[in-house]
Design an enzyme around this catalytic site. Structure first.
Site, PDB file in Angstrom:
ATOM      1  N   ASN A  83       0.850  -1.292   0.082  1.00  0.00           N
ATOM      2  CA  ASN A  83       0.023   0.175  -0.017  1.00  0.00           C
ATOM      3  C   ASN A  83       1.067   1.226  -0.172  1.00  0.00           C
ATOM      4  OD1 ASN A  83      -1.495   2.257   0.929  1.00  0.00           O
ATOM      5  ND2 ASN A  83      -3.313   1.038   1.915  1.00  0.00           N
ATOM      6  N   HIS A  92       1.025   6.162   1.915  1.00  0.00           N
ATOM      7  CA  HIS A  92       1.939   7.145   2.887  1.00  0.00           C
ATOM      8  C   HIS A  92       2.626   7.795   2.103  1.00  0.00           C
ATOM      9  CE1 HIS A  92      -1.551   6.916   5.416  1.00  0.00           C
ATOM     10  NE2 HIS A  92      -1.433   5.708   5.733  1.00  0.00           N
ATOM     11  N   ARG A 106       4.187  18.752   1.239  1.00  0.00           N
ATOM     12  CA  ARG A 106       4.835  19.832   0.512  1.00  0.00           C
ATOM     13  C   ARG A 106       3.736  20.581  -0.662  1.00  0.00           C
ATOM     14  NH1 ARG A 106       9.774  21.803   2.234  1.00  0.00           N
ATOM     15  NH2 ARG A 106       9.380  21.809   4.483  1.00  0.00           N
ATOM     16  N   HIS A 159      -5.511   3.691  -1.697  1.00  0.00           N
ATOM     17  CA  HIS A 159      -7.067   4.129  -1.244  1.00  0.00           C
ATOM     18  C   HIS A 159      -7.145   5.554  -1.827  1.00  0.00           C
ATOM     19  CE1 HIS A 159      -9.726   4.389   2.569  1.00  0.00           C
ATOM     20  NE2 HIS A 159     -10.211   4.807   1.410  1.00  0.00           N
ATOM     21  N   ARG A 183      -9.201   8.109  -1.335  1.00  0.00           N
ATOM     22  CA  ARG A 183     -10.427   8.773  -0.234  1.00  0.00           C
ATOM     23  C   ARG A 183     -11.135   9.671  -0.801  1.00  0.00           C
ATOM     24  NH1 ARG A 183     -10.345   7.991   5.212  1.00  0.00           N
ATOM     25  NH2 ARG A 183      -9.189   6.305   5.814  1.00  0.00           N
ATOM     26  N   ARG A 239      -6.826  12.863   0.299  1.00  0.00           N
ATOM     27  CA  ARG A 239      -5.745  13.440   1.388  1.00  0.00           C
ATOM     28  C   ARG A 239      -4.535  12.816   1.009  1.00  0.00           C
ATOM     29  NH1 ARG A 239      -7.545  10.377   7.201  1.00  0.00           N
ATOM     30  NH2 ARG A 239      -9.562  11.273   6.342  1.00  0.00           N
ATOM     31  N   GLU A 255      -8.615   0.684  -3.293  1.00  0.00           N
ATOM     32  CA  GLU A 255      -9.539   0.543  -1.821  1.00  0.00           C
ATOM     33  C   GLU A 255     -10.284   1.717  -2.395  1.00  0.00           C
ATOM     34  OE1 GLU A 255      -7.186   0.986   1.674  1.00  0.00           O
ATOM     35  OE2 GLU A 255      -6.276  -0.878   1.206  1.00  0.00           O
ATOM     36  N   THR A 280      -8.419   3.852   8.427  1.00  0.00           N
ATOM     37  CA  THR A 280      -9.388   3.032   8.447  1.00  0.00           C
ATOM     38  C   THR A 280      -9.775   2.082   9.765  1.00  0.00           C
ATOM     39  OG1 THR A 280      -9.033   2.864   6.185  1.00  0.00           O
ATOM     40  CG2 THR A 280     -10.831   1.327   6.882  1.00  0.00           C
ATOM     41  N   GLU A 326     -11.072  -9.236   3.208  1.00  0.00           N
ATOM     42  CA  GLU A 326      -9.857  -8.958   3.651  1.00  0.00           C
ATOM     43  C   GLU A 326     -10.105  -8.609   5.089  1.00  0.00           C
ATOM     44  OE1 GLU A 326      -7.264  -6.158   1.960  1.00  0.00           O
ATOM     45  OE2 GLU A 326      -6.375  -5.468   3.523  1.00  0.00           O
ATOM     46  N   HIS A 384      -3.681  -4.261   7.737  1.00  0.00           N
ATOM     47  CA  HIS A 384      -3.583  -3.139   8.806  1.00  0.00           C
ATOM     48  C   HIS A 384      -2.754  -3.460   9.801  1.00  0.00           C
ATOM     49  CE1 HIS A 384      -5.767   0.700   9.189  1.00  0.00           C
ATOM     50  NE2 HIS A 384      -5.233   0.728  10.338  1.00  0.00           N
ATOM     51  N   HIS A 434       1.482   1.510   5.835  1.00  0.00           N
ATOM     52  CA  HIS A 434       2.235   2.360   6.688  1.00  0.00           C
ATOM     53  C   HIS A 434       3.502   2.095   7.338  1.00  0.00           C
ATOM     54  CE1 HIS A 434       2.886   4.708  10.409  1.00  0.00           C
ATOM     55  NE2 HIS A 434       2.250   5.631   9.696  1.00  0.00           N
TER      56      HIS A 434
HETATM   57  N1  PXP Z   1      -5.853  -3.230   4.120  1.00  0.00           N
HETATM   58  C1  PXP Z   1      -6.904  -2.158   3.931  1.00  0.00           C
HETATM   59  C2  PXP Z   1      -8.091  -2.396   3.364  1.00  0.00           C
HETATM   60  C3  PXP Z   1      -6.500  -0.777   4.548  1.00  0.00           C
HETATM   61  O1  PXP Z   1      -7.295   0.108   4.424  1.00  0.00           O
HETATM   62  C4  PXP Z   1      -5.192  -0.408   4.556  1.00  0.00           C
HETATM   63  C5  PXP Z   1      -4.677   0.814   4.920  1.00  0.00           C
HETATM   64  O2  PXP Z   1      -5.411   1.495   5.881  1.00  0.00           O
HETATM   65  C6  PXP Z   1      -3.952  -1.566   4.744  1.00  0.00           C
HETATM   66  C7  PXP Z   1      -4.683  -2.796   4.490  1.00  0.00           C
HETATM   67  C8  PXP Z   1      -2.807  -1.375   5.251  1.00  0.00           C
HETATM   68  O3  PXP Z   1      -2.777  -0.932   6.485  1.00  0.00           O
HETATM   69  P1  PXP Z   1      -1.415  -0.365   7.035  1.00  0.00           P
HETATM   70  O4  PXP Z   1      -1.266   0.923   6.184  1.00  0.00           O
HETATM   71  O5  PXP Z   1      -1.427  -0.092   8.397  1.00  0.00           O
HETATM   72  O6  PXP Z   1      -0.263  -1.319   6.656  1.00  0.00           O
END
Ligand code: PXP
Length: 243
Positions: A10, A13, A21, A46, A48, A52, A73, A104, A154, A193, A216
């Protein structure tokens, strides 16, 4: 059941840092290509409602440049459905989305929202987009996913990630039982997550899981070791967990 556990990276971030910036650096598409080189099987992003982190242009560029599957997502809204149907990513993971949340925070209430979710699952599936529902590892939610004819679920591992000791072991068992129940009903099980180098191995060892989505921690760790190195290490830990 395949022993290979897919890693979806993912990249949200990377975009968070770029947007701090308002310029173009660091580019999440460059990060996605680096993740693919380092062993990611797919990329997750994702989009959103408030944009963001990932933007519409990022999704367009990911679709143009990626050679591994994109998992979009999205919240179950008409706006996101229209975007998904326009880009046709490999997969779409329907997530709950609250404007005020930082991330989330929990799974979708697929059981309580059956009537709202049903047309989204149907329309995405008709467009050959593999639909997944981001749910808690709860038999009620799996039953709802079966009724919705979702091919994938998931499981939200945020609770597991935040717990310690005995309570964490109990939550791990809940995830393992949920993965077994999903697989028994022909639903592919993913999880994600809050996963890190420290907590990923017991989750990766659950044999019915086909994919983990991790973001993240990998982006944060990249500050110290580089993005490819952090993805590679996660890949190695997941492979070792599968023995
Ligand atoms: N899976 C889903 C459906 C998510 O929304 C997210 C991010 O919130 C993740 C996995 C990855 O989570 P993380 O960034 O905490 O690794």
């Amino acid at each position: 059941m395949s022993r290979h556990l897919r890693l979806g990276v993912n990249i949200d971030h990377v975009a968070t840092i770029r947007n701090a910036r308002g310029g173009e650096h660091p580019d999440p598409v460059r990060a996605a290509l680096a993740a693919a080189d380092a062993g990611a099987d797919g990329i997750t992003a994702h989009l959103r409602e408030d944009r963001r982190h990932i933007t519409d242009d990022d999704i367009q560029r990911l679709m143009d440049r990626l050679t591994i599957p994109l998992n979009l997502e999205m919240a179950a809204t008409e706006e996101m459905l229209e975007i998904a149907l326009r880009h046709r990513p490999h997969a779409a993971c329907i997530v709950p989305e609250k404007r005020e949340e930082r991330t989330t925070e929990g799974g979708l209430d697929a059981a309580g929202q059956h009537n709202h979710l049903a047309p989204f699952v149907a329309r995405l599936s008709e467009a050959n987009i593999r639909v997944s529902l981001f749910i808690e590892p709860d038999p009620r939610q799996i039953d709802a996913a079966i009724r919705l004819k979702a091919p994938v679920v998931e499981f939200h591992t945020g609770r597991y990630a935040n717990l310690e000791g005995e309570a964490q072991t109990t939550e791990l068992r809940r995830i393992a039982d949920a993965a077994a129940l999903a697989a028994k009903n022909g639903i592919e099980a993913h999880a994600g997550h809050g996963l890190t180098f420290e907590n990923v191995v017991p989750v990766a060892a659950i044999p019915q899981l086909a994919e983990l989505n991790i973001g993240h921690f990998l982006v944060g760790e990249a500050i110290f070791t580089g993005f490819e190195s952090s993805v590679r290490r996660m890949r190695t830990l997941m492979d070792e967990a599968r023995g």
